[in-house]
Design a protein around this motif. Structure first.
Motif, PDB file in Angstrom:
ATOM      1  N   VAL A  79     -63.479 -57.857  80.692  1.00  0.00           N
ATOM      2  CA  VAL A  79     -64.081 -56.652  80.107  1.00  0.00           C
ATOM      3  C   VAL A  79     -63.258 -55.415  80.458  1.00  0.00           C
ATOM      4  CG1 VAL A  79     -66.104 -55.122  80.240  1.00  0.00           C
ATOM      5  CG2 VAL A  79     -66.418 -57.589  79.990  1.00  0.00           C
ATOM      6  N   SER A  80     -62.678 -55.413  81.635  1.00  0.00           N
ATOM      7  CA  SER A  80     -61.990 -54.217  82.136  1.00  0.00           C
ATOM      8  C   SER A  80     -60.692 -53.901  81.389  1.00  0.00           C
ATOM      9  CB  SER A  80     -61.693 -54.403  83.627  1.00  0.00           C
ATOM     10  OG  SER A  80     -60.939 -53.332  84.125  1.00  0.00           O
ATOM     11  N   LYS A  81     -59.936 -54.911  81.004  1.00  0.00           N
ATOM     12  CA  LYS A  81     -58.573 -54.690  80.500  1.00  0.00           C
ATOM     13  C   LYS A  81     -58.497 -53.826  79.231  1.00  0.00           C
ATOM     14  CE  LYS A  81     -56.726 -56.476  83.927  1.00  0.00           C
ATOM     15  NZ  LYS A  81     -56.032 -55.557  84.858  1.00  0.00           N
ATOM     16  N   PRO A  82     -59.337 -54.070  78.196  1.00  0.00           N
ATOM     17  CA  PRO A  82     -59.273 -53.172  77.027  1.00  0.00           C
ATOM     18  C   PRO A  82     -59.622 -51.722  77.366  1.00  0.00           C
ATOM     19  CG  PRO A  82     -60.408 -55.207  76.470  1.00  0.00           C
ATOM     20  CD  PRO A  82     -60.253 -55.202  77.946  1.00  0.00           C
TER      21      PRO A  82
ATOM     22  N   PHE B 118     -40.635 -50.795  73.287  1.00  0.00           N
ATOM     23  CA  PHE B 118     -40.609 -52.253  73.104  1.00  0.00           C
ATOM     24  C   PHE B 118     -40.277 -52.606  71.657  1.00  0.00           C
ATOM     25  CE2 PHE B 118     -42.884 -56.111  71.824  1.00  0.00           C
ATOM     26  CZ  PHE B 118     -42.354 -57.034  72.722  1.00  0.00           C
ATOM     27  N   LYS B 119     -40.865 -51.874  70.715  1.00  0.00           N
ATOM     28  CA  LYS B 119     -40.603 -52.119  69.291  1.00  0.00           C
ATOM     29  C   LYS B 119     -39.132 -51.895  68.962  1.00  0.00           C
ATOM     30  CE  LYS B 119     -45.136 -51.007  67.267  1.00  0.00           C
ATOM     31  NZ  LYS B 119     -45.842 -50.072  66.352  1.00  0.00           N
ATOM     32  N   GLN B 120     -38.568 -50.784  69.449  1.00  0.00           N
ATOM     33  CA  GLN B 120     -37.169 -50.470  69.167  1.00  0.00           C
ATOM     34  C   GLN B 120     -36.236 -51.525  69.751  1.00  0.00           C
ATOM     35  OE1 GLN B 120     -36.269 -48.129  67.066  1.00  0.00           O
ATOM     36  NE2 GLN B 120     -38.453 -47.578  66.846  1.00  0.00           N
ATOM     37  N   GLU B 121     -36.569 -52.005  70.949  1.00  0.00           N
ATOM     38  CA  GLU B 121     -35.753 -53.048  71.566  1.00  0.00           C
ATOM     39  C   GLU B 121     -35.851 -54.356  70.774  1.00  0.00           C
ATOM     40  OE1 GLU B 121     -37.131 -53.341  75.548  1.00  0.00           O
ATOM     41  OE2 GLU B 121     -36.040 -51.560  76.244  1.00  0.00           O
TER      42      GLU B 121
ATOM     43  N   ILE C 293     -51.747 -57.129  72.637  1.00  0.00           N
ATOM     44  CA  ILE C 293     -51.615 -58.026  73.795  1.00  0.00           C
ATOM     45  C   ILE C 293     -50.427 -57.621  74.650  1.00  0.00           C
ATOM     46  CG2 ILE C 293     -51.292 -60.411  74.531  1.00  0.00           C
ATOM     47  CD1 ILE C 293     -53.999 -59.879  73.258  1.00  0.00           C
ATOM     48  N   GLN C 294     -49.317 -57.273  73.994  1.00  0.00           N
ATOM     49  CA  GLN C 294     -48.138 -56.835  74.719  1.00  0.00           C
ATOM     50  C   GLN C 294     -48.449 -55.571  75.521  1.00  0.00           C
ATOM     51  OE1 GLN C 294     -45.270 -58.525  74.959  1.00  0.00           O
ATOM     52  NE2 GLN C 294     -44.548 -56.989  76.424  1.00  0.00           N
ATOM     53  N   GLY C 295     -49.302 -54.703  74.958  1.00  0.00           N
ATOM     54  CA  GLY C 295     -49.700 -53.486  75.666  1.00  0.00           C
ATOM     55  C   GLY C 295     -50.428 -53.799  76.962  1.00  0.00           C
TER      56      GLY C 295
ATOM     57  N   ILE D 271     -50.054 -56.562  78.704  1.00  0.00           N
ATOM     58  CA  ILE D 271     -49.044 -57.125  79.610  1.00  0.00           C
ATOM     59  C   ILE D 271     -48.259 -56.001  80.280  1.00  0.00           C
ATOM     60  CG2 ILE D 271     -46.923 -58.499  79.717  1.00  0.00           C
ATOM     61  CD1 ILE D 271     -48.095 -60.188  77.397  1.00  0.00           C
ATOM     62  N   ILE D 272     -47.847 -55.023  79.481  1.00  0.00           N
ATOM     63  CA  ILE D 272     -47.116 -53.870  80.033  1.00  0.00           C
ATOM     64  C   ILE D 272     -47.999 -53.109  81.020  1.00  0.00           C
ATOM     65  CG2 ILE D 272     -46.080 -51.624  79.460  1.00  0.00           C
ATOM     66  CD1 ILE D 272     -45.247 -52.887  76.757  1.00  0.00           C
ATOM     67  N   LEU D 273     -49.267 -52.947  80.678  1.00  0.00           N
ATOM     68  CA  LEU D 273     -50.212 -52.229  81.536  1.00  0.00           C
ATOM     69  C   LEU D 273     -50.295 -52.872  82.914  1.00  0.00           C
ATOM     70  CD1 LEU D 273     -52.580 -50.091  81.717  1.00  0.00           C
ATOM     71  CD2 LEU D 273     -54.080 -51.954  81.038  1.00  0.00           C
ATOM     72  N   ASN D 274     -50.419 -54.194  82.951  1.00  0.00           N
ATOM     73  CA  ASN D 274     -50.563 -54.886  84.239  1.00  0.00           C
ATOM     74  C   ASN D 274     -49.284 -54.852  85.064  1.00  0.00           C
ATOM     75  OD1 ASN D 274     -53.237 -55.628  83.715  1.00  0.00           O
ATOM     76  ND2 ASN D 274     -52.610 -57.462  82.616  1.00  0.00           N
ATOM     77  N   LYS D 275     -48.141 -54.865  84.383  1.00  0.00           N
ATOM     78  CA  LYS D 275     -46.862 -54.888  85.107  1.00  0.00           C
ATOM     79  C   LYS D 275     -46.401 -53.497  85.531  1.00  0.00           C
ATOM     80  CE  LYS D 275     -44.919 -59.105  83.085  1.00  0.00           C
ATOM     81  NZ  LYS D 275     -43.819 -59.674  82.254  1.00  0.00           N
ATOM     82  N   LYS D 276     -46.545 -52.530  84.633  1.00  0.00           N
ATOM     83  CA  LYS D 276     -45.945 -51.216  84.863  1.00  0.00           C
ATOM     84  C   LYS D 276     -46.897 -50.225  85.527  1.00  0.00           C
ATOM     85  CE  LYS D 276     -43.015 -47.826  82.518  1.00  0.00           C
ATOM     86  NZ  LYS D 276     -42.420 -47.435  81.233  1.00  0.00           N
TER      87      LYS D 276
END
Length: 308
Positions: free
Chosen positions: A115-118, A135-138, A199-201, A203-208
């Motif tokens: 529930v927390s992640k979104p 990420f899109k540009q890369e 979903i990629q967002g 993933i980036i949120l948890n890592k960065k």
């Protein structure tokens, strides 16, 4: 008072039983109900953001968000209810109880993280938008490089084959590959620009952004507090005494009806003199088995009866 009863209902227990309790217990269940209402709101916001992000449709996000929020909250209430102490006779097993409660708490923690992640994605939406754009540009750059590399090799091979009468054929192939490079690249750019990479967002949120886990912990605590308030209600409190009396009376009443129906079926319908046989002294809870008072003879007695 109506509002309090509404929150008592949300607590997952009988509001009529709660009404008979003292002020501190009623306040405890009011707090549980308020937290459950907050949890439902968080579930709705979370599910709405998740499905709107994935499906990119506002109305579908609202409908599915409400459904999943209702479903998750009901599962949570069920888990909360199972944490209540039982008033029925039972054979205590501390290890089994510990494992059972631990599994439920782990499941509640899992729900709270989902529930927390979104919600975290919404809070960090501005920096995430920039990271997703990068990420899109890369992604476009990598795809363009791979496409150009592959087609440039074909063009190079066709240029080597430019000889005599076949020149026009290979020139058309070269032009076709050049146009294909532009078409594939522009098509990829359109696809990438349309996608929000939800979903990629995450993933980036948890890592960065490790600070986002503080929000996860906060929501986890919100989910755990009602379980704490429920577990640590004393078993000798008015709430449990009243609850256990009502539940035991209901079970015994239904059990007596069952025995009457059982005897009625065999005695009146089939004309058999049969009665429901109870093997436990504390039926229907069945924790104390009756002792076998039948006198069992020895083997010698059997032989004496056979050869007498």
């Amino acid at each position: 008072m109506k509002l309090k009863k509404f929150f008592w209902t949300l607590s997952g227990d009988d509001k009529n039983v709660i009404a008979k309790c003292n002020k501190s217990t009623r306040s405890r269940f009011t707090g549980i109900g308020v937290l459950v209402a907050v949890i439902f709101s968080l579930c709705f916001v979370s599910c709405f953001l998740a499905f709107t992000g994935l499906l990119q449709n506002l109305w579908i996000g609202i409908i599915i968000g409400l459904f999943f929020a209702w479903m998750i909250t009901n599962i949570y209430l069920f888990l909360l209810y199972t944490l209540s102490k039982t008033g029925f006779p039972y054979i205590p097993n501390k290890t089994a109880r510990f494992i059972s409660v631990s599994i439920r708490l782990i499941f509640i923690a899992f729900i709270s993280i989902i529930v927390s992640k979104p919600i975290e994605s919404l809070i960090f939406s501005k920096p995430l938008a920039q990271d997703i754009e990068v990420f899109k540009q890369e992604k476009i750059k990598r795809y363009t490089q791979l496409t150009n590399s592959y087609l440039d090799k074909e063009i190079s091979e066709y240029q080597k084959l430019l000889t005599g009468s076949n020149d026009e054929f290979y020139l058309r192939l070269i032009e076709d590959r050049k146009e294909k490079k532009l078409t594939l690249t522009s098509s990829m750019e359109r696809l990438v620009s349309k996608s929000n990479y939800y979903i990629q967002g995450i993933i980036i949120l948890n890592k960065k952004y490790p600070v986002s886990w503080a929000i996860t912990v906060f929501i986890l605590i919100l989910f755990i507090i009602p379980t704490y308030l429920k577990i640590f209600i004393h078993k000798d409190s008015i709430f449990y005494k009243t609850k256990h009396y009502v539940e035991s009376h209901l079970v015994k009443y239904e059990y007596e009806l069952f025995k009457e129906k059982y005897n009625e079926i065999f005695n009146h319908k089939y004309g058999l003199d049969l009665h429901f046989d109870e093997h436990y002294s504390d039926a229907p809870f069945n924790t104390k088995r009756k002792k076998n008072k039948r006198e069992l003879l020895k083997e010698d007695d059997l032989l004496d009866s056979l050869y007498a």
